[in-house]
Design a protein around this motif. Structure first.
Motif, PDB file in Angstrom:
ATOM      1  N   GLU A  77       0.834  -1.206   0.000  1.00 18.53           N
ATOM      2  CA  GLU A  77       0.000   0.000   0.000  1.00 18.53           C
ATOM      3  C   GLU A  77       0.869   1.256   0.000  1.00 18.53           C
ATOM      4  O   GLU A  77       0.405   2.331  -0.379  1.00 18.53           O
ATOM      5  N   ARG A  78       2.132   1.127   0.425  1.00 21.02           N
ATOM      6  CA  ARG A  78       3.039   2.280   0.471  1.00 21.02           C
ATOM      7  C   ARG A  78       3.856   2.430  -0.809  1.00 21.02           C
ATOM      8  O   ARG A  78       4.606   3.389  -0.950  1.00 21.02           O
ATOM      9  N   VAL A  79       3.708   1.499  -1.722  1.00 17.04           N
ATOM     10  CA  VAL A  79       4.428   1.568  -2.997  1.00 17.04           C
ATOM     11  C   VAL A  79       3.466   2.153  -4.032  1.00 17.04           C
ATOM     12  O   VAL A  79       2.456   1.517  -4.372  1.00 17.04           O
ATOM     13  N   PRO A  80       3.743   3.359  -4.524  1.00 14.67           N
ATOM     14  CA  PRO A  80       2.803   4.034  -5.426  1.00 14.67           C
ATOM     15  C   PRO A  80       2.356   3.192  -6.627  1.00 14.67           C
ATOM     16  O   PRO A  80       1.176   3.207  -6.996  1.00 14.67           O
ATOM     17  N   GLU A  81       3.276   2.448  -7.216  1.00 12.15           N
ATOM     18  CA  GLU A  81       2.924   1.636  -8.399  1.00 12.15           C
ATOM     19  C   GLU A  81       1.939   0.515  -8.064  1.00 12.15           C
ATOM     20  O   GLU A  81       1.232   0.021  -8.942  1.00 12.15           O
ATOM     21  N   LEU A  82       1.908   0.080  -6.806  1.00 10.76           N
ATOM     22  CA  LEU A  82       1.035  -1.028  -6.405  1.00 10.76           C
ATOM     23  C   LEU A  82      -0.287  -0.565  -5.795  1.00 10.76           C
ATOM     24  O   LEU A  82      -1.210  -1.374  -5.640  1.00 10.76           O
ATOM     25  N   GLN A  83      -0.402   0.708  -5.447  1.00 10.19           N
ATOM     26  CA  GLN A  83      -1.610   1.211  -4.791  1.00 10.19           C
ATOM     27  C   GLN A  83      -2.888   0.974  -5.587  1.00 10.19           C
ATOM     28  O   GLN A  83      -3.919   0.616  -4.996  1.00 10.19           O
ATOM     29  N   PRO A  84      -2.887   1.115  -6.907  1.00  7.16           N
ATOM     30  CA  PRO A  84      -4.145   0.885  -7.658  1.00  7.16           C
ATOM     31  C   PRO A  84      -4.695  -0.542  -7.525  1.00  7.16           C
ATOM     32  O   PRO A  84      -5.874  -0.779  -7.735  1.00  7.16           O
ATOM     33  N   TYR A  85      -3.843  -1.484  -7.153  1.00  4.73           N
ATOM     34  CA  TYR A  85      -4.280  -2.879  -7.042  1.00  4.73           C
ATOM     35  C   TYR A  85      -5.015  -3.172  -5.733  1.00  4.73           C
ATOM     36  O   TYR A  85      -5.609  -4.237  -5.588  1.00  4.73           O
ATOM     37  N   ARG A  86      -4.950  -2.255  -4.778  1.00  6.78           N
ATOM     38  CA  ARG A  86      -5.665  -2.374  -3.508  1.00  6.78           C
ATOM     39  C   ARG A  86      -5.435  -3.752  -2.863  1.00  6.78           C
ATOM     40  O   ARG A  86      -6.369  -4.479  -2.535  1.00  6.78           O
ATOM     41  N   LEU A  87      -4.183  -4.117  -2.726  1.00  3.61           N
ATOM     42  CA  LEU A  87      -3.839  -5.440  -2.196  1.00  3.61           C
ATOM     43  C   LEU A  87      -4.291  -5.625  -0.755  1.00  3.61           C
ATOM     44  O   LEU A  87      -4.584  -6.747  -0.333  1.00  3.61           O
TER      45      LEU A  87
END
Length: 176
Positions: A77-87
């Motif tokens: 959630e703190r990695v901008p590139e991964l935020q859209p995936y809502r892990l």
């Protein structure tokens, strides 16, 4: 799992000796998956049943695995590139689903609901559950012989039955 462990689980969960529950119990599993394994058995009235028994320690192991995954999801959630995936949200849903899967009593209730729901549809056969021989970690249901869908050869259904079969399966899935 070793037969002594399976039998101990059944006896602990059902609160009585194996022989009081089943006239015959096959100690070798006919199927196994990540949460449990299935054994054939016969009730004292002669009914053939499948007994699904949860693996010992699986609940604790899943809890540990989920905590690790939750930590990774929180980090993502703190990695901008991964935020859209809502892990984080995906992980929360996975946690909820797995906890439900671990409760065989819930599975029994759902199976009974499906039985009522499809009672008027003669094309659907749902195994009867035996609540008196079931618990949160043991599920006993009627044994049904059948064929895995993956084993069904299209050539065996070349007369159009395959399309009928697929259509009926889709209709039942949508009805559920």
């Amino acid at each position: 799992d070793p037969s002594r462990v399976v039998i101990a689980t059944i006896e602990r969960e059902l609160g009585r000796p194996l022989g009081e529950c089943f006239a015959r119990f096959e100690t070798e599993a006919v199927a196994s998956a990540s949460i449990g394994q299935v054994h054939r058995a016969t009730l004292h009235d002669g009914t053939q049943v499948a007994v699904k028994v949860q693996h010992p320690g699986v609940e604790r192991q899943i809890h540990v695995d989920l905590e690790i995954l939750a930590g990774l999801a929180q980090f993502s959630e703190r990695v901008p590139e991964l935020q859209p995936y809502r892990l984080g949200a995906t992980m929360a849903e996975l946690r909820r689903m797995l906890r439900r899967e671990l409760d065989f009593a819930r599975e029994l209730r759902h199976q009974e609901q499906f039985t009522q729901f499809f009672a008027s549809d003669k094309r659907v056969r749902i195994p009867r559950c035996f609540a008196e021989f079931s618990s949160a970690r043991v599920l006993t249901m009627e044994w049904l012989d059948g064929m895995k869908l993956s084993k069904l050869a299209i050539s065996e259904c070349s007369d159009g039955r395959f399309n009928d079969f697929a259509r009926r399966g889709a209709e039942m899935y949508l009805k559920m």
